[in-house]
Design a protein around this motif. Structure first.
Motif, PDB file in Angstrom:
ATOM      1  N   PHE A 153      33.085  25.966  13.226  1.00 16.47           N
ATOM      2  CA  PHE A 153      32.008  24.672  12.017  1.00 16.47           C
ATOM      3  C   PHE A 153      33.532  24.154  11.693  1.00 16.47           C
ATOM      4  CE2 PHE A 153      33.001  28.107   8.910  1.00 16.47           C
ATOM      5  CZ  PHE A 153      33.903  27.504   8.029  1.00 16.47           C
ATOM      6  N   ALA A 154      33.559  23.104  11.516  1.00 17.17           N
ATOM      7  CA  ALA A 154      34.464  22.265  11.156  1.00 17.17           C
ATOM      8  C   ALA A 154      34.222  21.315   9.222  1.00 17.17           C
ATOM      9  CB  ALA A 154      35.024  21.324  11.884  1.00 17.17           C
ATOM     10  N   THR A 155      35.372  22.004   8.825  1.00 14.17           N
ATOM     11  CA  THR A 155      34.582  21.107   7.496  1.00 14.17           C
ATOM     12  C   THR A 155      33.978  19.702   7.525  1.00 14.17           C
ATOM     13  OG1 THR A 155      37.632  20.314   7.589  1.00 14.17           O
ATOM     14  CG2 THR A 155      36.701  22.645   6.062  1.00 14.17           C
ATOM     15  N   PRO A 156      33.533  19.848   6.804  1.00 14.41           N
ATOM     16  CA  PRO A 156      33.216  17.954   6.177  1.00 14.41           C
ATOM     17  C   PRO A 156      33.568  17.143   7.332  1.00 14.41           C
ATOM     18  CG  PRO A 156      31.833  19.304   5.000  1.00 14.41           C
ATOM     19  CD  PRO A 156      33.462  20.198   5.257  1.00 14.41           C
ATOM     20  N   ASP A 157      35.057  17.105   6.349  1.00  9.52           N
ATOM     21  CA  ASP A 157      36.111  15.838   6.932  1.00  9.52           C
ATOM     22  C   ASP A 157      36.683  16.060   8.000  1.00  9.52           C
ATOM     23  OD1 ASP A 157      38.141  17.573   6.234  1.00  9.52           O
ATOM     24  OD2 ASP A 157      38.884  16.881   4.663  1.00  9.52           O
ATOM     25  N   LYS A 158      36.175  17.151   8.811  1.00  9.39           N
ATOM     26  CA  LYS A 158      36.698  17.316  10.036  1.00  9.39           C
ATOM     27  C   LYS A 158      38.113  17.986  10.221  1.00  9.39           C
ATOM     28  CE  LYS A 158      32.868  16.337  11.567  1.00  9.39           C
ATOM     29  NZ  LYS A 158      32.059  17.740  11.609  1.00  9.39           N
ATOM     30  N   THR A 159      38.859  18.163   9.470  1.00  5.43           N
ATOM     31  CA  THR A 159      40.389  18.009   9.771  1.00  5.43           C
ATOM     32  C   THR A 159      40.958  19.616   9.281  1.00  5.43           C
ATOM     33  OG1 THR A 159      40.442  17.984   6.765  1.00  5.43           O
ATOM     34  CG2 THR A 159      40.925  16.557   7.682  1.00  5.43           C
ATOM     35  N   ALA A 160      39.401  20.703   9.744  1.00  5.60           N
ATOM     36  CA  ALA A 160      39.553  22.157   9.487  1.00  5.60           C
ATOM     37  C   ALA A 160      38.731  23.168  10.307  1.00  5.60           C
ATOM     38  CB  ALA A 160      39.664  22.826   8.493  1.00  5.60           C
ATOM     39  N   LEU A 161      39.045  23.022  11.573  1.00  6.11           N
ATOM     40  CA  LEU A 161      38.491  24.106  12.522  1.00  6.11           C
ATOM     41  C   LEU A 161      38.974  25.507  11.841  1.00  6.11           C
ATOM     42  CD1 LEU A 161      36.495  23.524  14.788  1.00  6.11           C
ATOM     43  CD2 LEU A 161      38.602  24.317  15.892  1.00  6.11           C
ATOM     44  N   PHE A 162      37.878  25.943  11.185  1.00  5.40           N
ATOM     45  CA  PHE A 162      37.573  27.151  11.620  1.00  5.40           C
ATOM     46  C   PHE A 162      36.586  28.161  12.777  1.00  5.40           C
ATOM     47  CE2 PHE A 162      37.735  28.713   6.875  1.00  5.40           C
ATOM     48  CZ  PHE A 162      38.946  27.207   6.610  1.00  5.40           C
ATOM     49  N   ILE A 163      38.096  29.968  12.548  1.00  2.36           N
ATOM     50  CA  ILE A 163      37.161  29.880  14.314  1.00  2.36           C
ATOM     51  C   ILE A 163      37.578  32.005  13.795  1.00  2.36           C
ATOM     52  CG2 ILE A 163      37.758  27.940  15.867  1.00  2.36           C
ATOM     53  CD1 ILE A 163      39.819  29.724  17.141  1.00  2.36           C
ATOM     54  N   ASN A 164      37.104  32.758  14.473  1.00 10.15           N
ATOM     55  CA  ASN A 164      36.984  33.814  14.425  1.00 10.15           C
ATOM     56  C   ASN A 164      37.114  34.545  15.376  1.00 10.15           C
ATOM     57  OD1 ASN A 164      35.637  34.400  11.736  1.00 10.15           O
ATOM     58  ND2 ASN A 164      33.907  34.403  12.133  1.00 10.15           N
ATOM     59  N   ILE A 165      38.513  35.556  15.405  1.00  8.62           N
ATOM     60  CA  ILE A 165      39.235  36.050  16.474  1.00  8.62           C
ATOM     61  C   ILE A 165      38.042  37.640  16.229  1.00  8.62           C
ATOM     62  CG2 ILE A 165      41.377  37.030  17.305  1.00  8.62           C
ATOM     63  CD1 ILE A 165      40.740  34.244  17.867  1.00  8.62           C
ATOM     64  N   GLN A 166      37.292  37.755  17.519  1.00  3.84           N
ATOM     65  CA  GLN A 166      36.607  39.530  17.555  1.00  3.84           C
ATOM     66  C   GLN A 166      37.507  40.294  18.079  1.00  3.84           C
ATOM     67  OE1 GLN A 166      33.173  41.348  18.703  1.00  3.84           O
ATOM     68  NE2 GLN A 166      32.148  40.014  16.898  1.00  3.84           N
ATOM     69  N   HIS A 167      37.363  41.406  18.157  1.00  2.46           N
ATOM     70  CA  HIS A 167      37.953  42.708  18.904  1.00  2.46           C
ATOM     71  C   HIS A 167      39.829  42.322  19.119  1.00  2.46           C
ATOM     72  CE1 HIS A 167      36.559  41.462  22.280  1.00  2.46           C
ATOM     73  NE2 HIS A 167      34.806  41.471  21.397  1.00  2.46           N
ATOM     74  N   PRO A 168      40.409  41.754  18.514  1.00  2.00           N
ATOM     75  CA  PRO A 168      41.598  41.273  18.791  1.00  2.00           C
ATOM     76  C   PRO A 168      42.326  42.752  19.314  1.00  2.00           C
ATOM     77  CG  PRO A 168      41.822  41.248  16.646  1.00  2.00           C
ATOM     78  CD  PRO A 168      40.662  42.195  16.550  1.00  2.00           C
ATOM     79  N   GLY A 169      42.751  43.158  20.437  1.00  6.83           N
ATOM     80  CA  GLY A 169      44.190  45.170  20.416  1.00  6.83           C
ATOM     81  C   GLY A 169      45.347  44.364  19.607  1.00  6.83           C
ATOM     82  N   ASN A 170      46.195  44.056  19.731  1.00  3.03           N
ATOM     83  CA  ASN A 170      47.657  43.749  18.419  1.00  3.03           C
ATOM     84  C   ASN A 170      47.726  43.027  17.761  1.00  3.03           C
ATOM     85  OD1 ASN A 170      49.657  45.368  18.168  1.00  3.03           O
ATOM     86  ND2 ASN A 170      50.423  44.467  19.966  1.00  3.03           N
ATOM     87  N   TRP A 171      46.865  42.780  16.615  1.00  2.00           N
ATOM     88  CA  TRP A 171      47.043  41.234  16.672  1.00  2.00           C
ATOM     89  C   TRP A 171      45.965  41.115  15.266  1.00  2.00           C
ATOM     90  CZ3 TRP A 171      43.171  37.284  14.514  1.00  2.00           C
ATOM     91  CH2 TRP A 171      44.024  36.215  14.211  1.00  2.00           C
ATOM     92  N   PRO A 172      46.501  41.024  13.702  1.00  2.00           N
ATOM     93  CA  PRO A 172      47.376  40.011  13.572  1.00  2.00           C
ATOM     94  C   PRO A 172      48.618  40.229  13.027  1.00  2.00           C
ATOM     95  CG  PRO A 172      45.740  39.108  11.484  1.00  2.00           C
ATOM     96  CD  PRO A 172      45.805  40.766  12.660  1.00  2.00           C
ATOM     97  N   ALA A 173      50.079  39.784  13.966  1.00  2.58           N
ATOM     98  CA  ALA A 173      51.222  40.841  12.328  1.00  2.58           C
ATOM     99  C   ALA A 173      52.088  39.623  11.676  1.00  2.58           C
ATOM    100  CB  ALA A 173      52.313  40.546  13.934  1.00  2.58           C
ATOM    101  N   SER A 174      50.865  38.469  11.244  1.00  2.00           N
ATOM    102  CA  SER A 174      51.366  37.540  10.488  1.00  2.00           C
ATOM    103  C   SER A 174      49.976  36.591   9.993  1.00  2.00           C
ATOM    104  CB  SER A 174      52.560  37.013  10.078  1.00  2.00           C
ATOM    105  OG  SER A 174      52.685  35.348  11.070  1.00  2.00           O
TER     106      SER A 174
END
Ligand code: FEO
Ligand code: CA
Ligand code: CA
Ligand code: CA
Length: 716
Positions: A665-686
């Motif tokens: 989804f995006a914030t109502p002002d469309k300046t931030a898009l939120f997504i999910n990363i599911q079952h990564p193999g070797n992430w996140p490092a930072s």
């Protein structure tokens, strides 16, 4: 969900004759290969008819909702190349931030995440769960909707090796008794989180530890049943002899939300968590509840000295008492629903809305909302050759029920008004581009002319029984078997509904006979469904590895709709690359989907993938694509997106190795898009999601916030 865990056996054993034979009279596969004047032309015309009905542009089937004279939106980014990295890739000029990964704490009385943290039931119940999936935002105050809100998020399933990494893996994963504390921890890693998040002065996002809104709903949380199954014989258990309460929600995959400000967590691959070793029922067979050992063997912890209230025993539904109030024979019948959560009020139990049907709900999508008309939700059953459903409320929409941040509203009472009484329909897609919604009511006539309740051997007033046996009812009515329905998305102006059909290895060639498991061969039998089904109009490719997105529009008649294929997934080099994709937008196995309304009847369709199709996977990890449907002139190609306009489908982001990208989804002002990363193999490092891991990390699913460096709107 990952290949290793997903279970998309052929649970549909109905004898419905797919209409491939009908289709075959109109279009052959060769027609499509030659340039697509077959199915596509037929279906586009059908959709055009629908558009005419709805007062739109009948020539193209394109929505006529844009403001007159206004040019459609254009995507102001270049399609990015495929990538296979331990990092997220976004277009130049964008940033991507890791927010609330698995294990991020919600309260300060449990430890902060660290790489060697040994997870416990208590920590996990007060921290983000595993395997983020669908999510939605709920504003706290008027005016700050795009800077601060409650994020409700599904935790679909678990990665045992990451969960138990410091201990060297799970104990007795495959045989023997599981330890109680491991099982409790795994149960608590499932479910839903409500997290208070906000944007800081520096533009980065954070979550508010100890916010009174923070909440975990786990696969052990007590919840209520609503709708016809509540209080029925089907729901009585030792835990709730009246059949009014249930415990836990799991495998919450895609999500939904309501206009009155609640969240819908949808129960998808729950059957694998239960076992039943004797006295098996029709719905156990149809939905795929196994005998033997459950997916994570939770039932093996039953009888442990610390077990409370049969917390483990309930996963074995084999009857052993004199009646249902003495055991858990009905426990699985308290699963398979849309689960409504009031994200604003942690004192309220979630409610399972049984009127919306019982199956493997991928998600739940609100239809076009019109004051004075019923509220409509669409849902798909994600298994091979399963169906698409629509729920229509009995109550008509009153704008006075709309969510008002900060107001003292009983949102779940409003939910009961719209979601506990209504009619569930299942879709039959016809080869001419039209379709019919078939009612799943006791007095409906099956495809062979019987009363539905009689065909299911149920009493004439047993609506609960029809809902418990939703899939059997759908078989009997003659629904169309689909290529694994995943997410839907609705253009709120036109009412056009998009749905991903992710892939189907059990789709067989034109003219082949369908096959059935359980020995069935005829729709007069229940407990049977398609094992394989030949190609049909909306699912026209045999052994469909790449999937497609369809769209439809309901007519004025609640039972009618018109449909067409929107885009076919494919590798650029595939012979059946019907949408003319290139290396810059080739994709397969579409899964997540979101219609990003940008006003004036215009918007962006976002597509996320969960791909195992080699032709594409060899080139790129899972991805996020964008397209403006209003910008497409539908021609005589094989789908709305075709070789002539495919360049308008652009790749926006690529996920890390091993992951799928889901939830958006995006914030109502469309300046931030939120997504999910599911079952990564070797992430996140930072905290920088684009940072590529060097060496190895304990992998964590996470939300990722994508923003523009200049603070502008995403994608345009
Ligand atoms: Fe959980 Fe069908 O994806
Ligand atoms: Ca996957
Ligand atoms: Ca999915
Ligand atoms: Ca999937």
């Amino acid at each position: 969900m990952s290949k290793e865990i997903e279970d998309h056996r052929n649970f549909n054993r109905s004898g419905n004759e797919p209409f491939s034979s009908v289709l075959g009279k109109h279009v052959s596969r060769r027609d499509m290969m030659r340039g697509g004047l077959g199915l596509a032309a037929v279906s586009v015309m059908g959709f055009g008819a629908a558009s005419a009905m709805a007062g739109s542009d009948a020539r193209t089937g394109i929505k006529g909702a844009s403001a007159p004279g206004k040019k459609p939106l254009t995507l102001a980014f270049e399609s990015i190349r495929g990538a296979k990295l331990d990092g997220v890739v976004v277009p130049e000029g964008y940033t991507a931030q890791v927010l609330i990964p698995w294990g991020a704490r919600l309260t300060s009385d449990v430890p902060e995440w660290r790489e060697d943290l040994e997870m416990t039931p208590e920590i996990q119940a007060n921290a983000l769960g595993m395997h983020h999936d669908g999510m939605y935002h709920f504003p706290l105050n008027k005016g700050s909707e795009s800077r601060e809100f409650l994020l409700a998020i599904n935790h679909e399933y678990i990665d045992q090796s990451a969960l138990w990494a410091p201990q060297g893996g799970p104990t007795n994963a495959d045989e023997g008794q599981r330890p109680a504390d491991e099982v409790r921890t795994e149960i608590n890693a499932h479910g839903v989180a409500v997290v208070h998040v906000k944007k800081q002065a520096d533009g980065r996002w954070t979550h508010v530890v100890d916010s009174p809104y923070n909440r975990r709903i786990t696969n052990a949380s007590a919840m209520e049943l609503g709708g016809p199954v509540a209080g029925s014989d089907y729901a009585r258990t030792k835990f709730s002899p009246e059949g009014l309460l249930a415990r836990g929600t799991s495998n919450n995959c895609g999500n939904g939300y309501t206009p009155w400000g609640t969240y819908l967590a949808c129960e998808e691959n729950w059957p694998g968590y239960f076992v039943r070793n004797a006295d098996r029922q029709l719905d156990d067979e149809r939905l795929g509840i196994a005998s033997g050992r459950g997916r994570y063997g939770w039932e093996t912890a039953a009888g442990d000295a610390v077990e409370q209230s049969d917390e483990f025993a309930r996963f074995d539904t084999t009857p052993h008492a004199a009646d249902a109030t003495g055991d858990y024979r009905n426990e699985a019948r308290t699963y398979g629903y849309q689960v409504e959560v009031d994200p604003y009020d942690g004192s309220r139990r979630a409610v399972k809305r049984t009127a919306m049907g019982r199956f493997r709900h991928e998600g739940c999508w609100l239809g076009k909302l019109v004051p004075g008309e019923p509220v409509v939700f669409y849902s798909g059953h994600d298994s091979r050759n399963e169906y698409i459903y629509k729920y229509v409320s009995r109550a008509t929409w009153s704008p006075a029920d709309a969510n008002r941040p900060g107001a003292n509203i009983d949102r779940l009472a409003i939910g009961a008004k719209y979601l506990d009484e209504g009619t569930l329909y299942v879709a039959r897609f016809d080869a001419d581009g039209r379709g019919e919604w078939l009612p799943l009511t006791p007095a409906a006539r099956t495809r062979d002319g019987r009363l539905l309740h009689e065909a299911l051997s149920l009493a004439a007033d047993d609506t609960a029984g029809i809902l418990i046996h939703t899939c059997d009812a759908a078989d009997l009515m003659g629904a169309t078997p689909m290529d694994r329905p995943e997410w839907g998305a609705v253009d709120p102006t036109s009412g056009d509904v998009y749905m991903t059909l992710t892939n189907n290895s059990q789709r067989t060639a034109e003219g082949s006979e369908p096959t059935y498991t359980n020995g069935g061969s005829d729709v007069t039998e229940t407990g049977v469904g398609f094992a394989t089904a030949p190609v049909n109009a909306p699912n026209p490719r045999a052994e469909n590895g790449a999937g497609q997105v369809i769209r439809w529009r309901d007519g004025d008649d609640v039972a009618r709709f018109d449909w067409e294929v929107f885009v076919f997934g494919a590798a650029a080099s595939d012979a059946d690359n019907f949408s003319g994709l290139t290396e810059l937008n080739q994709f397969a196995s579409p899964d997540g989907l979101w219609y990003d309304d940008r006003g004036n009847g215009d918007g962006i369709l976002w597509i996320q993938t969960d791909n195992g199709y080699a032709g594409v996977a060899d080139d790129t990890n899972d991805q996020v694509l964008a397209v403006v449907p209003n910008g497409l002139e539908t021609g005589d190609g094989a789908a709305v997106v075709n070789a002539g306009n495919q360049q308008q489908l652009k790749r926006f982001a690529v996920g890390p190795n091993g992951s799928e990208v889901t939830g958006i989804f995006a914030t109502p002002d469309k300046t931030a898009l939120f997504i999910n990363i599911q079952h990564p193999g070797n992430w996140p490092a930072s905290e920088d999601a684009t940072h590529t891991t060097e060496g190895s990390v304990r992998p964590r699913a996470s939300t990722v916030v994508i923003q523009r460096e200049d603070g502008g709107q995403i994608a345009v």
